[in-house]
Enzyme design. Structure first.
Site, mmCIF file in Angstrom:
data_model
loop_
_atom_site.group_PDB
_atom_site.id
_atom_site.type_symbol
_atom_site.label_atom_id
_atom_site.label_comp_id
_atom_site.label_asym_id
_atom_site.label_seq_id
_atom_site.Cartn_x
_atom_site.Cartn_y
_atom_site.Cartn_z
ATOM 1 N N ASP A 117 1.126 -1.129 -0.026
ATOM 2 C CA ASP A 117 -0.053 0.271 -0.258
ATOM 3 C C ASP A 117 1.505 1.329 -0.006
ATOM 4 O O ASP A 117 2.097 1.211 0.268
ATOM 5 C CB ASP A 117 -0.563 0.223 1.310
ATOM 6 C CG ASP A 117 -2.076 0.206 1.057
ATOM 7 O OD1 ASP A 117 -2.261 1.679 0.055
ATOM 8 O OD2 ASP A 117 -2.898 0.070 1.389
ATOM 9 N N ASP B 226 -10.938 1.734 -3.064
ATOM 10 C CA ASP B 226 -11.485 1.310 -2.315
ATOM 11 C C ASP B 226 -12.770 1.610 -1.818
ATOM 12 O O ASP B 226 -13.228 1.035 -0.959
ATOM 13 C CB ASP B 226 -11.215 2.356 -0.454
ATOM 14 C CG ASP B 226 -9.642 2.474 -0.193
ATOM 15 O OD1 ASP B 226 -8.430 1.007 -0.346
ATOM 16 O OD2 ASP B 226 -8.916 3.505 0.422
HETATM 17 C C1 GLA Z 1 -5.726 1.951 2.252
HETATM 18 C C2 GLA Z 1 -5.937 0.460 1.353
HETATM 19 C C3 GLA Z 1 -6.821 -0.012 2.169
HETATM 20 C C4 GLA Z 1 -6.524 -0.490 3.513
HETATM 21 C C5 GLA Z 1 -6.079 0.575 4.079
HETATM 22 C C6 GLA Z 1 -5.242 0.137 5.325
HETATM 23 O O1 GLA Z 1 -6.919 2.668 1.943
HETATM 24 O O2 GLA Z 1 -6.911 1.163 0.175
HETATM 25 O O3 GLA Z 1 -7.533 -1.333 1.017
HETATM 26 O O4 GLA Z 1 -5.416 -1.536 3.034
HETATM 27 O O5 GLA Z 1 -4.908 1.684 3.482
HETATM 28 O O6 GLA Z 1 -4.864 1.198 6.246
#
Ligand code: GLA
Length: 744
Positions: A480, A550
């Site tokens: 990420d 997301d």
């Molecule tokens: C980001 C990612 C999510 C998750 C969060 C965790 O927003 O896109 O899928 O992994 O971080 O903090």
């Protein structure tokens, strides 16, 4: 496929069975773009496409009586300050303070295959016979600098890739202030420009605007990624172009950092397209003996509409950009715990979720954020890549073994480029941030960006994460990156190299990816950036799949995945079924719809299966069985067809058709249900006209089957039963069709 050189006229013709790209070395030694588009005959005399005329304000590039002017000439790599008042492709600052260059042709070479751009990501040829590469070498005498323009044409695709290399030969240093990867000029402006724009949770929406005189651009300045707001891609389509007809030029940049993709229409209606590293706040110093290579631009020409352009990008990127053992493998169905638990979990909870997931046919359990350091919320822990033993007493090694014992593979979330100030790493190395001394350090999600321009920082993170991976059974990593860069300054670089920070940062990210993917070749990497803020071809070179957004709402995903599919293959799109009401929108959609959309992606779940009833687990089991049966077709073998656009109406549909056209799967989704509505037909695409297909879809617990020829399905269309949509939940209902060729 061939690259032909006509010596007398100094013309290069790059051509294969579908495209032609014609370059001429002009009388002043610079390169002219004579033609780019559908294949034309090769012959002596293609210089007829050079046009010049006496015009007012003409800045002439050669002694009289020549009237050759850069102002009205279609150029391959236009420079600054020589009478062309449009945006240049490059600007090189010399020690004298001059930015004027005069690169003239020196030589060229043609070779089989495609050279690597490492450490930069790029498409490749597996066998030298798949592609040919032309390098045209230019030299600027005054600054003693070399410029190479490099072109590859693929044998089997309407694809030309380009990049440029600038090398300083002379004793003085130069500073590159702008160096595009490609610049192409088309002879008219009768185009519409397509961009993929958006924001967090609505990434890569399709935006189409007509070209007009002046500049239109899409760009990123976020530093850490290509961004959610803009994607490193643009296409020019002729007005009236559809999915299956019309002329389209696609331009895609294999790069994950700040980029610029721009069109500029001149007063004489020439259209200049360029793309490359964003010149804003970029300056790269070249000492004597040093070279700079731009990222790669990938250009696709289609005379069969947008759909063909997309399928070319899909196949090229899936098979000649993505690398490693996962390239040709269908992807495991995963459960990610993020929306199921957020930070609130312990080892028992995770095992409970995993055991329920195993019952439902899920193959991989992914532990998301919150397993390391003092990470109980997003204020702390980033940088401390060791297990939080309070939450997980068995450690990652013990947990991963227990998960494997349940019959699942184990995967882990990391965010290696970031640091919280509340971390052991920060306390030990407070100067490892990207930050400008004396200035406030802007924070975002309470975190800061590590200075990946510095090798010792990348080394340290690499060592830390390798210790975790080496001691555990890890099959998958979600990488990420959850904030954009601010105060882009590195204390490790001198004043005259601060313009290099953003590009050096991305090179640091690529370096860490290179080391980890080489050391752990069996691990499946999925990139992520607050959802889909770094969804670009550069990332795909290292991580064959990316978390698309997301936003896990099924209907929103129709738009996001549909937009992403302009360039990116289905198998690159992380897509999960999540709980309802949806966490981003509070919308409730049927679980069938959520699966019907997510199966046109890597497919997985992001919810707490321990909260589900046995009945729900049975439904999920049915879905995972279906995906296991069809994922090879959808993800690897099949061609993707967009049938109905969520940007244009109430219905969305897309399909995957096997290469031999014997099998297909299609998803149809409606937004709102309609009462007493008009008839509705779904017209398929990509089928074989003469093949009789058995068309099936699930109705309640039963399978309904009809038979129809490919031509009926494509030209007359399949009548959609609105009653069935009502039974499937009405609003946001989906139908999934499977097509199997009947043996003659
Ligand atoms: C980001 C990612 C999510 C998750 C969060 C965790 O927003 O896109 O899928 O992994 O971080 O903090």
């Amino acid at each position: 496929m061939s690259i032909i050189y006509h010596k007398n006229t100094r013309i290069f013709h790059l051509t294969n069975s579908s495209i032609s790209y014609v370059i001429r070395i002009m009388e002043n030694g610079q390169a002219e773009n004579l033609y780019y588009g559908k294949k034309i005959h090769d012959r002596e005399g293609l210089e007829c496409f050079h046009e010049e005329a006496m015009r007012s304000h003409l800045a002439v590039a050669l002694p009289e009586p020549s009237i050759l002017s850069m102002q009205y000439t279609r150029q391959e790599y236009p420079g600054y300050g020589r009478g062309d008042y449009r945006s240049p492709a490059f600007v090189i600052l010399q020690e004298s303070g001059s930015r004027i260059s005069d690169f003239t042709y020196v030589s060229h070479r043609i070779e089989e295959g495609k050279p690597s751009l490492a450490p930069l990501p790029a498409t490749y040829a597996e066998d030298p016979s798949e592609a040919q590469t032309l390098t045209i070498c230019f030299h600027d005498d005054l600054s003693d600098t070399d410029l190479d323009l490099v072109y590859t044409i693929y044998r089997d695709y309407p694809v030309i890739t380009r990049h440029a290399r600038i090398s300083q030969k002379g004793p003085e240093s130069v500073t590159i202030e702008r160096a595009m990867s490609a610049s192409v000029e088309l002879p008219d402006k009768k185009f519409e420009m397509i961009r993929l724009t958006g924001a967090w949770a609505r990434e890569r929406y399709i935006k189409t605007t007509p070209l007009e005189v002046g500049i239109q651009a899409v760009h990123s300045l976020t530093g850490t990624g290509s961004s959610a707001e803009a994607n490193p891609f643009l296409a020019l389509q002729r007005p009236g172009t559809t999915e299956s007809a019309g002329e389209v030029y696609g331009f895609s940049l294999v790069y994950s950092g700040n980029f610029l993709a721009q069109t500029e229409v001149s007063s004489f209606d020439l259209t200049r397209v360029m793309l490359g590293i964003n010149p804003e706040s970029f300056a790269w110093k070249l000492e004597s003996g040093e070279s700079f290579t731009t990222p790669e631009a990938v250009m696709v020409y289609s005379d069969q509409g947008l759909g063909h352009m997309s399928r070319v990008y899909h196949r090229l990127y899936r098979t000649r950009l993505v690398r490693g053992v996962w390239r040709d493998r269908p992807r495991p169905i995963l459960l990610n715990n993020w929306e199921g638990t957020y930070f609130d979990f312990d080892e028992n909870k995770l095992l409970e979720m995993a055991s329920r997931a195993a019952e439902a046919g899920i193959e991989l359990f992914v532990l998301d954020d919150g397993w390391f350091g003092k990470r109980n919320d997003d204020y702390a822990g980033l940088g401390d890549w060791f297990c939080n033993m309070e939450k997980i007493p068995s450690g990652i090694s013990g947990l991963s073994e227990k998960i494997e014992a349940l019959g699942l593979k184990f995967g882990l979330w990391v965010e290696l480029e970031m640091i919280n100030k509340d971390s052991d790493l920060y306390r030990a190395h407070p100067d490892w941030l990207i930050a400008c001394p004396g200035r406030f350090e802007s924070h975002s999600r309470h975190q800061h960006v590590l200075d990946f321009t510095r090798k010792e920082v990348v080394d340290h993170i690499y060592e830390m994460i390798c210790r975790v991976i080496d001691s555990s059974r890890i099959s998958y990593i979600k990488w990420d990156m959850n904030r954009y860069m601010t105060e882009p300054f590195s204390v490790a670089l001198p004043a005259d190299r601060q313009g290099e920070v953003m590009h050096r940062y991305i090179l640091g990210v690529y370096d860490l990816y290179t080391r980890l993917t080489e050391r752990f070749p069996e691990i499946l990497f999925e990139s992520c950036a607050s959802g889909g803020a770094r969804f670009d071809p550069g990332m795909l070179y290292f991580a064959p799949q990316a978390w698309t957004s997301d936003d896990t709402d099924a209907y929103e995903r129709c738009k996001i995945q549909y937009g992403s599919s302009l360039v990116y293959p289905v198998v690159s799109m992380g897509a999960h079924v999540s709980a309802v009401p949806n966490h981003q929108l509070a919308r409730t959609t049927p679980i069938e719809t959520r699966a019907a959309v997510a199966m046109f992606g890597t497919f997985g779940y992001e919810l707490d299966p321990a909260m589900l009833s046995d009945y729900d687990i049975e439904i999920i089991k049915g879905q995972t069985d279906f995906v296991k049966k069809y994922r090879d077709l959808i993800q690897i073998d099949g061609d993707f067809y967009r049938l109905l656009s969520p940007f244009e109406g109430n219905e969305t549909a897309f399909a995957a058709v096997s290469r031999d056209k014997k099998r297909a799967v299609a998803t149809f989704v409606q937004r709102l249900n309609k009462v007493n509505a008009s008839w509705l037909r779904l017209r398929f695409a990509g089928l074989a006209e003469d093949v009789l297909y058995r068309v099936s879809h699930q109705v309640g617990g039963n399978i309904l089957t009809t038979e129809a020829y490919g031509d009926e399905l494509m030209y007359a269309g399949l009548p959609i039963d609105r009653e069935e949509l009502l039974r499937q939940g009405g609003d946001f209902a989906a139908l999934v069709f499977t097509l199997e060729a009947k043996e003659a």
